[in-house]
Design a protein around this motif. Structure first.
Motif, PDB file in Angstrom:
ATOM      1  N   GLY A  50      -7.422  -3.550   7.407  1.00 18.36           N
ATOM      2  CA  GLY A  50      -8.597  -4.212   6.833  1.00 18.36           C
ATOM      3  C   GLY A  50      -9.766  -3.275   6.890  1.00 18.36           C
ATOM      4  N   LEU A  51     -10.979  -3.836   6.748  1.00 17.09           N
ATOM      5  CA  LEU A  51     -12.205  -3.038   6.751  1.00 17.09           C
ATOM      6  C   LEU A  51     -12.930  -3.221   8.081  1.00 17.09           C
ATOM      7  CD1 LEU A  51     -13.399  -3.841   3.121  1.00 17.09           C
ATOM      8  CD2 LEU A  51     -12.271  -1.755   3.928  1.00 17.09           C
ATOM      9  N   ASP A 100     -13.444  -6.686   9.332  1.00 15.45           N
ATOM     10  CA  ASP A 100     -12.229  -7.276   9.918  1.00 15.45           C
ATOM     11  C   ASP A 100     -12.072  -6.762  11.351  1.00 15.45           C
ATOM     12  OD1 ASP A 100     -11.330  -8.580   7.456  1.00 15.45           O
ATOM     13  OD2 ASP A 100     -11.037  -6.546   6.732  1.00 15.45           O
ATOM     14  N   GLY A 103     -18.857   1.890  -4.738  1.00 16.30           N
ATOM     15  CA  GLY A 103     -17.715   1.082  -4.286  1.00 16.30           C
ATOM     16  C   GLY A 103     -18.055   0.116  -3.163  1.00 16.30           C
ATOM     17  N   CYS A 104     -19.272   0.213  -2.635  1.00 14.19           N
ATOM     18  CA  CYS A 104     -19.711  -0.703  -1.574  1.00 14.19           C
ATOM     19  C   CYS A 104     -21.232  -0.586  -1.453  1.00 14.19           C
ATOM     20  CB  CYS A 104     -19.037  -0.348  -0.241  1.00 14.19           C
ATOM     21  SG  CYS A 104     -19.535  -1.442   1.123  1.00 14.19           S
ATOM     22  N   TRP A 142     -20.076  -7.425   0.273  1.00 15.61           N
ATOM     23  CA  TRP A 142     -19.414  -6.782  -0.872  1.00 15.61           C
ATOM     24  C   TRP A 142     -17.917  -7.071  -0.814  1.00 15.61           C
ATOM     25  CZ3 TRP A 142     -22.223  -4.263  -4.560  1.00 15.61           C
ATOM     26  CH2 TRP A 142     -21.516  -3.501  -5.499  1.00 15.61           C
ATOM     27  N   GLU A 143     -17.347  -7.453  -1.947  1.00 18.36           N
ATOM     28  CA  GLU A 143     -15.897  -7.716  -2.001  1.00 18.36           C
ATOM     29  C   GLU A 143     -15.126  -6.420  -2.270  1.00 18.36           C
ATOM     30  OE1 GLU A 143     -14.346 -10.802  -1.850  1.00 18.36           O
ATOM     31  OE2 GLU A 143     -16.286 -11.790  -1.473  1.00 18.36           O
ATOM     32  N   ASN A 144     -13.962  -6.298  -1.694  1.00 21.30           N
ATOM     33  CA  ASN A 144     -13.067  -5.156  -1.965  1.00 21.30           C
ATOM     34  C   ASN A 144     -13.751  -3.792  -1.868  1.00 21.30           C
ATOM     35  OD1 ASN A 144     -11.015  -7.025  -2.598  1.00 21.30           O
ATOM     36  ND2 ASN A 144     -11.873  -7.236  -4.659  1.00 21.30           N
ATOM     37  N   THR A 193     -14.580  -0.112  -1.385  1.00 24.67           N
ATOM     38  CA  THR A 193     -13.829   1.155  -1.332  1.00 24.67           C
ATOM     39  C   THR A 193     -14.788   2.326  -1.501  1.00 24.67           C
ATOM     40  OG1 THR A 193     -13.494   1.085  -3.717  1.00 24.67           O
ATOM     41  CG2 THR A 193     -11.632   0.379  -2.384  1.00 24.67           C
ATOM     42  N   ARG A 202     -18.729   2.375   4.106  1.00 25.05           N
ATOM     43  CA  ARG A 202     -17.833   1.265   3.741  1.00 25.05           C
ATOM     44  C   ARG A 202     -18.081   0.083   4.699  1.00 25.05           C
ATOM     45  NH1 ARG A 202     -11.360   1.817   3.380  1.00 25.05           N
ATOM     46  NH2 ARG A 202     -11.752   2.312   5.545  1.00 25.05           N
ATOM     47  N   PRO A 217     -19.175  -3.684   4.299  1.00 27.72           N
ATOM     48  CA  PRO A 217     -19.414  -4.716   3.284  1.00 27.72           C
ATOM     49  C   PRO A 217     -20.603  -5.623   3.597  1.00 27.72           C
ATOM     50  CG  PRO A 217     -17.102  -4.713   3.992  1.00 27.72           C
ATOM     51  CD  PRO A 217     -17.840  -3.788   4.911  1.00 27.72           C
TER      52      PRO A 217
END
Ligand code: PLP
Length: 400
Positions: free
Chosen positions: A182-183, A186, A275-276, A293-295, A297, A304, A306
């Motif tokens: 995960g990120l 997570d 991407g973020c 931020w969703e997804n 990258t 990175r 979110p």
């Protein structure tokens, strides 16, 4: 002379004061806790030239840091990084007054050393026996090194695709590395769920009061290195935002001390990846908080992030200083990482490259001009991101 000039801790959202003699994470309102100092007392005890003349390292700002003056910090010699004129890059960009504050030479190769030195020092002072952290990469290695220095165990939770060297360095410093599918948010949830069972104090950024105090020393140094004045613009790659918020705090404290001209503040530029870019989106929308931020990258792994608990503090700092927020794409930021290396010899990380790309765009838009004195932050060493460095030549030659 008192043993500390730290007068109180307070909630950054409500202003409520909190005790300073125990381990704390977020305030009861769920927001970051900040430190307040007796600036009048500091002014009577020490002047800026005395601080400047002390041996190098961030702990020479002792009166503006939370550790009692008679105690020893957990240190590896962090801070006092060079402020380098970037004449060749400046010429290319049409910006003759360009500087790079190069944080790559810190212990463990990034500015994270400053925050983790402060956090591990204070948590140890207040009785912590072990540490836990979610990390996008660099913070985990820094925590592992400072935990080793303090003689305490640590648990580092990273996204499994974090640059390999930043994962290996955790192990090399004796930390317990846990890889999460995960990120970083997570990873943060796993830390929150496991920290009690691990008996570990959570040193997530802005979820304890002291990492920001370490990071603010970048701003203190900058003022001193420029001869007790500030630049027109500071360009900072923003993830959790601790450095940006910390420098904003540092300038307010320096002004309160009368060590810099109180009127002039740099315009802050928050740089993120396309991407973020939760902070850029919130800034443009005029919002006070950022929607996660969703997804997310980006290969600028430090960016990175979110969602950040200090989003409202970052957005306030950008607006109070007439600053702005810019998102740049990965291809451009990776190319500019190499530009910093090739034109200036700087061991630039992708996040540092992102700042160059942002400056390029802001110059084109006319937001920056040749008159502006600009400081870019290269927050870490590019050599820790092996995957983003150029490939080796495929050919080898025979010895003669
Ligand atoms: C190299 C690098 N630059 C920038 C950042 C973002 O820093 P901050 O959390 O202060 O916004 C990070 C965070 O992981 C990082 O490792």
């Amino acid at each position: 002379m008192p043993d500390t000039f730290l007068t109180e801790l307070y909630c950054s959202a409500t202003g409520d004061t909190l005790p300073r003699d125990r381990l704390l994470n977020l305030s009861p309102a769920g927001k970051p806790i900040l430190c307040r100092y007796d600036l009048e007392g500091i002014r009577g005890a020490v002047d800026r030239d005395q601080v400047a003349a002390r041996p190098p390292g961030m702990w020479r700002w002792a009166e503006l840091l939370p550790l009692p003056l008679t105690q020893s910090p957990v240190t590896l010699g962090e801070g006092d990084t060079p402020l380098l004129p970037a004449a060749r890059l400046g010429r290319e960009l049409g910006l003759p007054k360009l500087w790079v504050k190069d944080e790559s030479g810190n212990p463990t190769g990034s500015f994270k050393a400053r925050g983790l030195s402060a956090a591990v020092t204070m948590a140890t002072h207040l009785g912590a026996e072990a540490f836990a952290i979610p990390s996008a990469g660099n913070a985990g290695g820094a925590l592992a090194a400072y935990s080793a220095r303090a003689g305490k165990p640590c648990h580092v939770f990273v996204p499994a695709d974090t640059p390999v060297i930043t994962q290996q360095e955790v192990i090399a410093y004796g930390g317990n590395l846990v890889r999460v599918e995960g990120l970083i948010n997570d990873c943060g949830k796993v830390v929150a769920a496991r920290r009690e069972a691990l008996g570990a104090f959570d040193v997530s950024t802005l979820k304890e009061p002291y990492r920001i105090e370490g990071k603010k020393t970048m701003g203190l140094e900058l003022a001193q290195q420029l001869g007790w004045r500030l630049p027109d613009v500071i360009v900072y790659p923003t993830g959790g935002g601790t450095g940006l918020i910390g420098m904003h705090k540092a300038f307010a404290e320096l002004a309160g001390l009368g060590w810099i001209d109180s009127d002039k503040r740099p315009r802050f530029v928050s740089v993120q990846s396309t991407g973020c870019a939760p902070v850029v989106r919130a800034f443009e929308a005029g919002a006070q908080h950022a929607v996660p931020w969703e997804n997310a990258t980006t290969r600028a792994y430090g960016l990175r992030v979110p969602g950040a608990v200090g989003d409202f503090l970052m957005l306030a700092a950008l607006r109070e200083t007439n600053g702005t927020a810019v998102a740049v794409d990965d291809e451009a930021l990776l190319a500019d990482m190499l530009v910093l290396g090739q034109l200036e010899g700087i061991n630039a990380c992708p996040e540092g490259g992102a700042c160059v790309t942002a400056v390029r765009a802001l110059k084109e838009q006319g937001w920056l001009s040749a008159d502006d004195e600009i400081v870019i932050f290269n927050t870490g060493a590019g050599t820790k991101y092996l995957e983003t460095l150029p490939p080796l030549p495929t050919e080898t030659i025979k010895p003669i």
